[in-house]
Design a protein around this motif. Structure first.
Motif, PDB file in Angstrom:
ATOM      1  N   GLU A 306      65.596  80.809  18.778  1.00 13.56           N
ATOM      2  CA  GLU A 306      65.486  79.762  19.796  1.00 13.56           C
ATOM      3  C   GLU A 306      65.249  80.325  21.196  1.00 13.56           C
ATOM      4  O   GLU A 306      65.708  79.744  22.167  1.00 13.56           O
ATOM      5  N   HIS A 307      64.532  81.402  21.310  1.00 18.84           N
ATOM      6  CA  HIS A 307      64.391  82.026  22.623  1.00 18.84           C
ATOM      7  C   HIS A 307      62.942  82.051  23.087  1.00 18.84           C
ATOM      8  O   HIS A 307      62.005  81.949  22.296  1.00 18.84           O
ATOM      9  N   TRP A 308      62.810  82.227  24.389  1.00 18.51           N
ATOM     10  CA  TRP A 308      61.525  82.170  25.079  1.00 18.51           C
ATOM     11  C   TRP A 308      60.477  83.068  24.437  1.00 18.51           C
ATOM     12  O   TRP A 308      59.330  82.659  24.240  1.00 18.51           O
ATOM     13  N   ALA A 309      60.841  84.297  24.112  1.00 14.57           N
ATOM     14  CA  ALA A 309      59.860  85.245  23.587  1.00 14.57           C
ATOM     15  C   ALA A 309      59.293  84.784  22.247  1.00 14.57           C
ATOM     16  O   ALA A 309      58.125  85.051  21.933  1.00 14.57           O
ATOM     17  N   ASN A 310      60.103  84.099  21.455  1.00 17.43           N
ATOM     18  CA  ASN A 310      59.626  83.611  20.164  1.00 17.43           C
ATOM     19  C   ASN A 310      58.558  82.539  20.349  1.00 17.43           C
ATOM     20  O   ASN A 310      57.559  82.507  19.619  1.00 17.43           O
ATOM     21  N   ALA A 311      58.749  81.655  21.327  1.00 13.56           N
ATOM     22  CA  ALA A 311      57.724  80.649  21.619  1.00 13.56           C
ATOM     23  C   ALA A 311      56.478  81.305  22.208  1.00 13.56           C
ATOM     24  O   ALA A 311      55.339  80.963  21.848  1.00 13.56           O
ATOM     25  N   LEU A 312      56.697  82.264  23.116  1.00 11.83           N
ATOM     26  CA  LEU A 312      55.586  82.942  23.773  1.00 11.83           C
ATOM     27  C   LEU A 312      54.691  83.658  22.765  1.00 11.83           C
ATOM     28  O   LEU A 312      53.457  83.630  22.880  1.00 11.83           O
ATOM     29  N   ASN A 313      55.287  84.300  21.768  1.00 12.70           N
ATOM     30  CA  ASN A 313      54.526  85.073  20.786  1.00 12.70           C
ATOM     31  C   ASN A 313      54.189  84.280  19.531  1.00 12.70           C
ATOM     32  O   ASN A 313      53.153  84.516  18.904  1.00 12.70           O
ATOM     33  N   GLY A 314      55.073  83.356  19.152  1.00 13.58           N
ATOM     34  CA  GLY A 314      54.853  82.609  17.918  1.00 13.58           C
ATOM     35  C   GLY A 314      53.715  81.619  18.012  1.00 13.58           C
ATOM     36  O   GLY A 314      52.956  81.433  17.050  1.00 13.58           O
ATOM     37  N   GLY A 315      53.569  80.960  19.167  1.00  8.63           N
ATOM     38  CA  GLY A 315      52.460  80.013  19.328  1.00  8.63           C
ATOM     39  C   GLY A 315      51.109  80.679  19.127  1.00  8.63           C
ATOM     40  O   GLY A 315      50.283  80.212  18.325  1.00  8.63           O
ATOM     41  N   PRO A 316      50.827  81.792  19.823  1.00  6.12           N
ATOM     42  CA  PRO A 316      49.560  82.500  19.602  1.00  6.12           C
ATOM     43  C   PRO A 316      49.385  83.010  18.177  1.00  6.12           C
ATOM     44  O   PRO A 316      48.272  82.974  17.629  1.00  6.12           O
ATOM     45  N   ASP A 326      44.062  87.455   9.967  1.00  6.72           N
ATOM     46  CA  ASP A 326      45.147  88.116   9.239  1.00  6.72           C
ATOM     47  C   ASP A 326      46.346  88.272  10.173  1.00  6.72           C
ATOM     48  O   ASP A 326      46.300  89.054  11.127  1.00  6.72           O
ATOM     49  N   VAL A 327      47.416  87.536   9.907  1.00  7.61           N
ATOM     50  CA  VAL A 327      48.578  87.498  10.791  1.00  7.61           C
ATOM     51  C   VAL A 327      49.839  87.778   9.986  1.00  7.61           C
ATOM     52  O   VAL A 327      50.032  87.226   8.900  1.00  7.61           O
ATOM     53  N   THR A 328      50.674  88.639  10.510  1.00 12.16           N
ATOM     54  CA  THR A 328      52.033  88.815   9.995  1.00 12.16           C
ATOM     55  C   THR A 328      52.969  88.714  11.189  1.00 12.16           C
ATOM     56  O   THR A 328      52.930  89.575  12.083  1.00 12.16           O
ATOM     57  N   TYR A 329      53.773  87.673  11.219  1.00 19.12           N
ATOM     58  CA  TYR A 329      54.655  87.472  12.371  1.00 19.12           C
ATOM     59  C   TYR A 329      55.982  88.168  12.101  1.00 19.12           C
ATOM     60  O   TYR A 329      56.810  87.688  11.340  1.00 19.12           O
ATOM     61  N   ASP A 330      56.171  89.319  12.741  1.00 17.18           N
ATOM     62  CA  ASP A 330      57.378  90.111  12.497  1.00 17.18           C
ATOM     63  C   ASP A 330      57.917  90.708  13.796  1.00 17.18           C
ATOM     64  O   ASP A 330      58.455  91.808  13.822  1.00 17.18           O
ATOM     65  N   ARG A 331      57.771  89.978  14.884  1.00 14.22           N
ATOM     66  CA  ARG A 331      58.273  90.441  16.176  1.00 14.22           C
ATOM     67  C   ARG A 331      59.785  90.651  16.134  1.00 14.22           C
ATOM     68  O   ARG A 331      60.525  89.856  15.549  1.00 14.22           O
ATOM     69  N   VAL A 332      60.249  91.700  16.782  1.00 15.08           N
ATOM     70  CA  VAL A 332      61.685  91.890  16.955  1.00 15.08           C
ATOM     71  C   VAL A 332      62.178  90.812  17.920  1.00 15.08           C
ATOM     72  O   VAL A 332      61.645  90.686  19.024  1.00 15.08           O
ATOM     73  N   PRO A 333      63.162  90.008  17.532  1.00 10.26           N
ATOM     74  CA  PRO A 333      63.670  88.970  18.438  1.00 10.26           C
ATOM     75  C   PRO A 333      64.126  89.562  19.763  1.00 10.26           C
ATOM     76  O   PRO A 333      64.702  90.658  19.813  1.00 10.26           O
ATOM     77  N   TYR A 334      63.868  88.813  20.849  1.00 11.79           N
ATOM     78  CA  TYR A 334      64.187  89.291  22.193  1.00 11.79           C
ATOM     79  C   TYR A 334      64.617  88.117  23.055  1.00 11.79           C
ATOM     80  O   TYR A 334      64.050  87.022  22.958  1.00 11.79           O
ATOM     81  N   PHE A 335      65.622  88.320  23.882  1.00  4.44           N
ATOM     82  CA  PHE A 335      65.947  87.336  24.913  1.00  4.44           C
ATOM     83  C   PHE A 335      66.612  88.032  26.085  1.00  4.44           C
ATOM     84  O   PHE A 335      66.959  89.223  26.020  1.00  4.44           O
ATOM     85  N   PHE A 336      66.771  87.290  27.169  1.00  3.35           N
ATOM     86  CA  PHE A 336      67.351  87.874  28.375  1.00  3.35           C
ATOM     87  C   PHE A 336      68.211  86.831  29.072  1.00  3.35           C
ATOM     88  O   PHE A 336      68.119  85.632  28.802  1.00  3.35           O
ATOM     89  N   THR A 337      69.067  87.304  29.965  1.00  2.00           N
ATOM     90  CA  THR A 337      69.860  86.400  30.779  1.00  2.00           C
ATOM     91  C   THR A 337      70.100  87.037  32.138  1.00  2.00           C
ATOM     92  O   THR A 337      70.063  88.266  32.277  1.00  2.00           O
ATOM     93  N   ASP A 338      70.321  86.180  33.129  1.00  5.09           N
ATOM     94  CA  ASP A 338      70.735  86.607  34.461  1.00  5.09           C
ATOM     95  C   ASP A 338      71.934  85.764  34.850  1.00  5.09           C
ATOM     96  O   ASP A 338      71.846  84.530  34.891  1.00  5.09           O
TER      97      ASP A 338
END
Length: 421
Positions: A306-316, A326-338
């Motif tokens: 449920e994090h920003w990077a997943n939307a940023l990379n998953g949509g494309p 040919d797509v394999t979606y296997d990004r390492v999950p990432y998020f940040f906070t301030d």
């Protein structure tokens, strides 16, 4: 073969949907692209809603994915304030909820996101009960926090997750009194476990936040439609002028479920089940973003992120898959906070019970360190706190699946890069 006669429909106007539309054009797709958003605001990014925008440090316009003219310039048919209430998979159509209009698709992307979980207790209909998911929520909450700070008012937050803690930090910066109610023994227990949750507990205590752990709200007490207090299941009553429900989000799967698409099990976070190409059980329908549950080979499980990077990379990624690439979606999950003077980035996936130990590199007491969640020498996740430019290396450590020497992992004198080769 994709051609100009085809129509690709995207349901969901968040970051995943907007980036998917952008990618379709960038990849040369010349057919119709229809982007349907149930909000009246054009697609925007959510992190600022609980950070910079909520604090008044970022403008409203800064949150939008594209400038308004971009959609017309790129021939994206943007439907704002419109909902889809049905998918006919046989006819390959979606139906608008307001007037029943049917729109044909050749490929369909579901990027319907998630929605805040609701408190199922008395008093949630009071005017001072809030959620934070949408831009309109953030605009309202910003005014509430400013008023609480001005009037020495009290905010009670149900839930010590990321949203709850970020809003707590913002509320304290406005000068409001803050109490956080959390059933677990530490903040962020389900993400960081007890070892690191206390880092955030102490951070907030230093800034005047009160925590009430091991309890949950049972009633919000009010008078004349206004909030007066919040009661917990251990008999405590907390003064409150406003209450924020920050108890998580649920994937918006109703449309997919009604269409007969396969859903993921709740044990895996629910959502729409997709394969490594982000295809649903219907090969003409893809899903991305918060709503998609995808198999991740690196962690040998199905994840919904449920994090920003997943939307940023998953949509494309979904857009390219829709184009037959040919797509394999296997990004390492990432998020940040301030939060206050703490900045943090987290990579990987290591829920409580999945790891053997937490290895600390640096000084956790000074909140300048990297934490690694390790199982049998293999790094499952890493969190850098006020330490920068290490995310790529941390992700390489995770992706390599190679056991490392934990003494060297903890030693700041051993270059981290030398362990990620």
């Amino acid at each position: 073969m994709v051609d100009a006669d085809q129509t690709f429909v995207i349901v969901g106007g968040g970051l995943a949907g907007a980036k998917a539309a952008e990618t379709l054009r960038a990849e040369g797709f010349t057919g119709r692209v229809i982007l349907i958003c149930d909000e009246r605001d054009q697609p925007y990014e959510r992190p600022a809603l609980s950070k910079g925008f909520l604090l008044g440090k970022e403008s409203r316009d800064s949150v939008f994915v594209h400038e308004p003219a971009w959609y017309a310039r790129n021939d994206i048919e943007l439907h704002l304030g419109q909902s889809v209430d049905a998918i006919d998979r046989t006819a390959r159509t979606v139906r608008f909820g307001d007037d029943g209009t049917l729109v044909h698709y050749d490929k369909l992307l579901l990027a319907t996101g998630a929605e805040p979980r609701r408190l199922d207790i008395p008093g949630t209909d009071l005017a001072g009960v809030h959620h934070l998911r949408r831009l309109a929520h953030a605009e309202r909450l910003k005014g509430v926090l400013a008023a609480l700070g001005r009037d020495n008012g009290h905010l009670v937050i149900a839930g010590a997750g990321w949203i709850g803690l970020e809003v707590a930090a913002a509320a304290r910066e406005y000068g409001a009194e803050v109490t956080v109610i959390e059933p677990a023994a530490t903040p962020l227990h389900g993400v960081l476990g007890p070892e690191l949750g206390n880092v955030f507990a102490e951070l907030h205590r230093e800034h005047g936040v009160r925590f009430h752990f091991g309890a949950q709200l049972t009633e919000i007490v009010g008078q004349d439609g206004m909030v007066l207090a919040a009661r917990t299941d251990d008999g405590e009553e907390h003064p409150a002028h406003d209450v924020l429900a920050a108890i998580g989000a649920a994937p918006r799967t109703a449309l997919a479920e009604a269409a007969g698409l396969t859903l993921a099990e709740r044990a895996h976070g629910g959502g729409i089940a997709v394969d490594e190409r982000l295809r649903t059980s219907d090969p003409d329908i893809h899903a991305a973003g918060d709503v998609a549950s995808f198999p991740h080979g690196l962690f040998d499980t199905r994840l919904r992120v449920e994090h920003w990077a997943n939307a940023l990379n998953g949509g494309p990624a979904a857009a390219r898959a829709m184009l037959g690439k040919d797509v394999t979606y296997d990004r390492v999950p990432y998020f940040f906070t301030d939060q206050y003077d703490l900045g943090m980035e987290y990579s990987g996936w290591a829920p409580p019970g999945s790891y053997d130990e937490v290895v600390i590199r640096g000084d956790a007491g000074k909140r300048e360190f990297i934490a690694f969640w390790v199982k049998e020498g293999r790094v499952l996740a890493g969190m850098n706190v006020n330490v920068w430019d290490v995310t790529e290396t941390v992700q390489k450590l995770i992706a390599s699946r190679t056991p490392v020497n934990t003494e060297e992992l903890a030693d700041p004198h051993v270059p981290l890069e030398s362990l990620a080769t």
